[in-house]
Design an enzyme around this catalytic site. Sequence first.
Site, mmCIF file in Angstrom:
data_model
loop_
_atom_site.group_PDB
_atom_site.id
_atom_site.type_symbol
_atom_site.label_atom_id
_atom_site.label_comp_id
_atom_site.label_asym_id
_atom_site.label_seq_id
_atom_site.Cartn_x
_atom_site.Cartn_y
_atom_site.Cartn_z
ATOM 1 N N GLY A 21 0.831 -1.196 0.000
ATOM 2 C CA GLY A 21 0.000 0.000 0.000
ATOM 3 C C GLY A 21 0.866 1.246 0.000
ATOM 4 N N GLY A 22 0.223 2.371 0.206
ATOM 5 C CA GLY A 22 0.964 3.618 0.206
ATOM 6 C C GLY A 22 1.851 3.777 1.424
ATOM 7 N N THR A 26 3.529 -5.507 3.053
ATOM 8 C CA THR A 26 3.176 -6.602 3.954
ATOM 9 C C THR A 26 3.769 -7.892 3.411
ATOM 10 O OG1 THR A 26 1.112 -5.481 4.514
ATOM 11 C CG2 THR A 26 1.297 -7.782 5.121
ATOM 12 N N ASP A 137 -10.145 2.059 10.685
ATOM 13 C CA ASP A 137 -10.338 1.466 9.353
ATOM 14 C C ASP A 137 -11.085 0.135 9.447
ATOM 15 O OD1 ASP A 137 -10.202 1.535 6.620
ATOM 16 O OD2 ASP A 137 -8.159 0.735 6.474
#
Length: 640
Positions: A21-22, A26, A137
Amino acid sequence: MENIVTTLAGRYEITRRLGRGGFAITLLARDIMQPSKPLCVVKQLRPNRAHPRVIEFFHKEAKILEKLGKHPQVPQLLAHFQEGENLYIVQEFIAGHDLSKEIFPGKRLSEAYVRKLLKDVVEILSFVHQYGVIHRDIKPQNLMRRQVDGRIFLIDFGAVKELGTLVVNTRGEVASSVIIGTPGYMPNEQNLGKACLASDVYALGMTAIAALTGVKPIELEENPETGEVLWLQRAQVSAELGEVISKMVRRHFSLRYSCATDLLQELSTPTQLLQKSSVPSIIYPTISSVSTPTRFLTSPSIINFWKRRQVIKILGLVGGGFITAMLGHRILQGAPKETSNENNDSKILEPENPEKLKNKITPKPVSKSAIVLKSFGFEVVTVNAKGDIADRQILSANYFTEYLGNNVTLDMVQIPGGEFFMGSPADEEKRSDDESPLHKVTIKPFFIGKFPITQAQYQAIMGDYSSGLKSGKHPAESLSWNNANEFCQRLTEKTGREYRLPSEAEWEYACRAQTTTPFHFGETITTKLVNYDGNYTYADAPKGEFRNETTEVGSFPPNAFGLYDVHGNIREWCQDTWQENYKNAPNDGSAWIEENNNTHRVLRGGSWSNLPAYCRSAFRYYDDPNYGYEDFGMRVICSI
């Protein structure tokens, strides 16, 4: 992998990338410092500047994650460290799937599903909010359903994401450069950078609405005058639940439940919005019976917090249901007595009316400790005809840990009951007639050692190890059947639980792990997967290495039940006396013992010194119970 090292901190061996992601990359990794090389998740965070204040903030936030990881449905924080410019978070790997596989556009789920989902997540979120932590989130992608028992885990906290976006302003203050959250699930105040505990309540409410309506939250219309989400007309839901969810997603945070614990109180009112499940109690307990264990309630601050919220009363109203296991073959098919023990955070089992030990083992009265089931994730491989890995699969299994003293433990893996065909088919390469006839056997559930008994474990129970220690992690070797049987007797006396050698049928069933090929990973074998004499081959696989000694347990991939070293390394004694074939063999999984006819006992599994054909799942061997050669060892079973 670009800009990614293969081993971190000298112990986390990177297997592959899971996502990017940004804010972070992972990765899936193995902890090579552990005998079983358990899988873990590594998040490589990339802050804009590795300023000392950023590092300080990183360690502070990591400590919070460590506290949250004490909850049994939040991944544990295993480590946090810095290497070069990057910051790393290492967390427990949860084998399963995220709820985007269940909640997606076009599919409307039942009210019962949503009630259960709310109950599960609110219990976890109440614990998180107790620390003043905002997840920021919550959405289906960040709710994991564990494969082994169907329990929900809350993952990917906003704190982890924020660690990857840290900057230091001109006043030396640490700040985050972006807003964390997902459009549609993120309320107005969070979008303005002013998230609060009620923001998580909103996101959970939108997750429930997505499940009930089958519509993406971002695509739902709003009332042009009030800004409230218009969703009720798209769902079939009771007035009680509809009212609760509508309050969860009010536009202004002051009109919502202030935190998850307030929502938990609402869900636990006498109307009993969330009714108890009717699933039989021999399956898995709900998080309400285990997810707020006594160890969370022992500090005065937490006790006072929960007293203020009257959670003791709440748990009595919300609890009592049971989670249906996701995989049928993982469910215990016996009838163990299940007890509620708030000192533990996992499933609790107590043996009920254990049978007397076979082979005349009579345990001394011992106070039995409860069995606490935990789970572990692992990678299973399948090979092609030439022995090359053709497929990889992530699975998980339940186990409990027996403490043997002197920091030595024994992990016992749960094996489900079932049926299988014992023996080898007529066309299996290099088979023997003593593996016939192929016959169906029914197996009851049991627990079996994750590894063969190690030298450290043998010494902890028997007091000495005459063969000399190579390493505590090597299998105990040169054991006679009598040695193995005495070990089981002493282990039984120490623990108060029945430990014994497996029957031949139980051993083969556990080894095969529901496969029918010569080896649990396929049609052939290589020394990259098993410790045997690699100067010889089986089927189309090439020659390999001959190590000429045992290897540490857990050095090779496990089978689909999570058992290591069932092929090669060390031969393992079974209960049974030797029979020339399977004519008239028991079909209930019990040991076939006829001491008047033959005193020789069976060994299974092959060893480091054996030909590859001798490592097959169906291969049988026997020897005098008084003899213990350098490749003879053992593995134990615990019956409940």
